[in-house]
Design a protein around this motif. Structure first.
Motif, mmCIF file in Angstrom:
data_model
loop_
_atom_site.group_PDB
_atom_site.id
_atom_site.type_symbol
_atom_site.label_atom_id
_atom_site.label_comp_id
_atom_site.label_asym_id
_atom_site.label_seq_id
_atom_site.Cartn_x
_atom_site.Cartn_y
_atom_site.Cartn_z
ATOM 1 N N HIS A 144 0.808 -1.226 0.000
ATOM 2 C CA HIS A 144 0.000 0.000 0.000
ATOM 3 C C HIS A 144 0.839 1.273 0.000
ATOM 4 O O HIS A 144 0.322 2.362 0.198
ATOM 5 N N ARG A 180 7.267 -5.766 2.911
ATOM 6 C CA ARG A 180 5.991 -6.351 2.503
ATOM 7 C C ARG A 180 5.853 -6.248 0.994
ATOM 8 O O ARG A 180 5.939 -5.165 0.412
ATOM 9 N N GLN A 206 0.467 -13.181 5.902
ATOM 10 C CA GLN A 206 -0.682 -12.470 6.444
ATOM 11 C C GLN A 206 -1.945 -13.296 6.281
ATOM 12 O O GLN A 206 -2.285 -13.723 5.173
ATOM 13 N N GLU A 216 -5.728 -12.693 6.614
ATOM 14 C CA GLU A 216 -6.571 -11.484 6.675
ATOM 15 C C GLU A 216 -7.902 -11.637 5.944
ATOM 16 O O GLU A 216 -8.460 -10.683 5.416
ATOM 17 N N GLY A 249 -4.051 -9.206 9.445
ATOM 18 C CA GLY A 249 -4.325 -7.902 8.846
ATOM 19 C C GLY A 249 -5.725 -7.445 9.219
ATOM 20 O O GLY A 249 -6.712 -7.888 8.613
ATOM 21 N N PRO A 250 -5.843 -6.558 10.197
ATOM 22 C CA PRO A 250 -7.175 -6.246 10.708
ATOM 23 C C PRO A 250 -8.075 -5.532 9.718
ATOM 24 O O PRO A 250 -9.282 -5.795 9.666
ATOM 25 N N ALA A 251 -7.513 -4.633 8.904
ATOM 26 C CA ALA A 251 -8.364 -3.864 7.985
ATOM 27 C C ALA A 251 -8.959 -4.758 6.905
ATOM 28 O O ALA A 251 -10.158 -4.712 6.619
ATOM 29 N N ASP A 252 -8.114 -5.620 6.332
ATOM 30 C CA ASP A 252 -8.633 -6.509 5.288
ATOM 31 C C ASP A 252 -9.545 -7.569 5.866
ATOM 32 O O ASP A 252 -10.547 -7.958 5.262
ATOM 33 N N TYR A 303 -8.087 2.502 8.995
ATOM 34 C CA TYR A 303 -7.143 2.774 7.904
ATOM 35 C C TYR A 303 -7.286 1.808 6.736
ATOM 36 O O TYR A 303 -7.739 0.693 6.915
HETATM 37 O O1 LIG Z 1 -5.245 -5.573 6.615
HETATM 38 C C1 LIG Z 1 -4.509 -4.824 7.295
HETATM 39 O O2 LIG Z 1 -4.890 -4.128 8.262
HETATM 40 C C2 LIG Z 1 -3.078 -4.784 6.931
HETATM 41 O O3 LIG Z 1 -2.585 -5.676 6.270
HETATM 42 C C3 LIG Z 1 -2.325 -3.535 7.287
HETATM 43 C C4 LIG Z 1 -2.731 -2.455 6.311
HETATM 44 O O4 LIG Z 1 -2.651 -2.963 4.985
HETATM 45 C C5 LIG Z 1 -1.786 -1.279 6.390
HETATM 46 O O5 LIG Z 1 -1.704 -0.727 5.097
HETATM 47 C C6 LIG Z 1 -2.258 -0.190 7.281
HETATM 48 O O6 LIG Z 1 -1.570 0.987 7.008
#
Ligand SMILES: O=C(O)C(=O)C[C@H](O)[C@@H](O)CO
Length: 263
Positions: free
Chosen positions: A46, A71, A148, A150, A173-176, A263
């Motif tokens: 990212h 990464r 990861q 996720e 990976g919390p966001a995904d 994020y």
């Molecule tokens: O899924 C997630 O959370 C991650 O893998 C981390 C984010 O991709 C990272 O870009 C947050 O800045």
């Protein structure tokens, strides 16, 4: 003698506090390298990074006490050999959902006969241009592969992924994961937190290092208490933008310093 200090630090089982680098800039990385973090993620997924920008950040961090983790945008064999050859010793690979994917990644980071990594480090930075005498023999031992998990599928397959020899750690990976669960941008949703906590406990119970990233200090402390070992607590872009917005707002400019969530 080839050594991977991050892999050695993981083996110590001590908590490792990290920072995400998304500026894709060697000068900014060298600044982050003096801040005192245990590890720094050069984010090729990212952040606007490519092979050269990652190389320059690795070079900028050569004298830093912080361990670089690279990464990749995806776990492709051809990409892995290029990043290992420029000297990335620890790779973080996103979106690993199955045992088969994890096994293919292990083969990609190892030399024959145990893997499929192409021989070429003798003319690359990884061996410091053939000045590290034992590189070819030691590379498989010192490479550190972090995958990861996720998605819901990855969590369903977590036991199988953890069972793969050569997977040195699993990062949630919390966001995904939140998005895959239908909670995009809502990382603090109860079902997401329950899934994260269960995964961290499972990874740790399996005897492998668990990693995660969250900007929330309370969640970081919670995850560390559950056994998470390599925990990233913020990112350079977020810190930079927040600091600038805070300064502008002190003089009545800008829109204030509060960041968006998730994020
Ligand atoms: O899924 C997630 O959370 C991650 O893998 C981390 C984010 O991709 C990272 O870009 C947050 O800045």
């Amino acid at each position: 003698m080839l050594k991977n200090p991050f892999k050695a630090a993981l083996a110590s089982r001590k908590p490792l506090i990290g920072l995400w680098l998304n500026m894709a800039d060697a000068y900014a990385a060298s600044m982050a390298g003096q801040a005192g973090f245990d590890w720094l993620v050069i984010d090729g997924e990212h952040g606007p990074n490519d092979l050269r920008s990652v190389l320059h950040q690795l070079q900028a961090l050569e004298s830093s006490p912080s361990f670089p983790v690279v990464r990749l945008p995806v776990g492709e064999k051809w990409m892995i050999k290029q990043f290992l050859d420029i000297g990335a010793q620890t790779l973080l690979i996103p979106m690993v959902d199955t045992r088969e994917q994890a096994e293919a990644l292990v083969r990609a980071v190892r030399y024959p006969p145990y893997g499929e990594r192409g021989m070429g480090a003798a003319v690359a930075r990884a061996s410091r241009f053939n000045t590290i005498d034992d590189y070819a023999q030691a590379a498989d031992r010192e490479v550190c592969l972090l995958v990861q998990a996720e998605t819901r599928q990855a969590l369903e397959n977590l036991d199988a992924i953890l069972s793969v020899d050569g997977v040195d750690g699993v990062f949630i990976g919390p966001a995904d994961l939140a998005a895959d669960m239908g909670f995009a941008g809502q990382l603090d949703a109860e079902p997401v937190q329950q899934a994260i906590e269960a995964a961290l406990v499972k990874i740790t119970a399996a005897g492998k290092p668990a990693g995660i990233l969250t900007f929330d200090e309370n969640l970081n402390k919670r995850y560390l208490s559950l056994g998470a070992q390599f925990v990233a607590v913020g990112g350079d872009v977020t810190e930079f933008v927040t600091a600038l917005r805070r300064l502008a707002s002190r003089y009545g400019r800008g829109v204030g310093a509060e960041n968006g969530k998730g994020y």
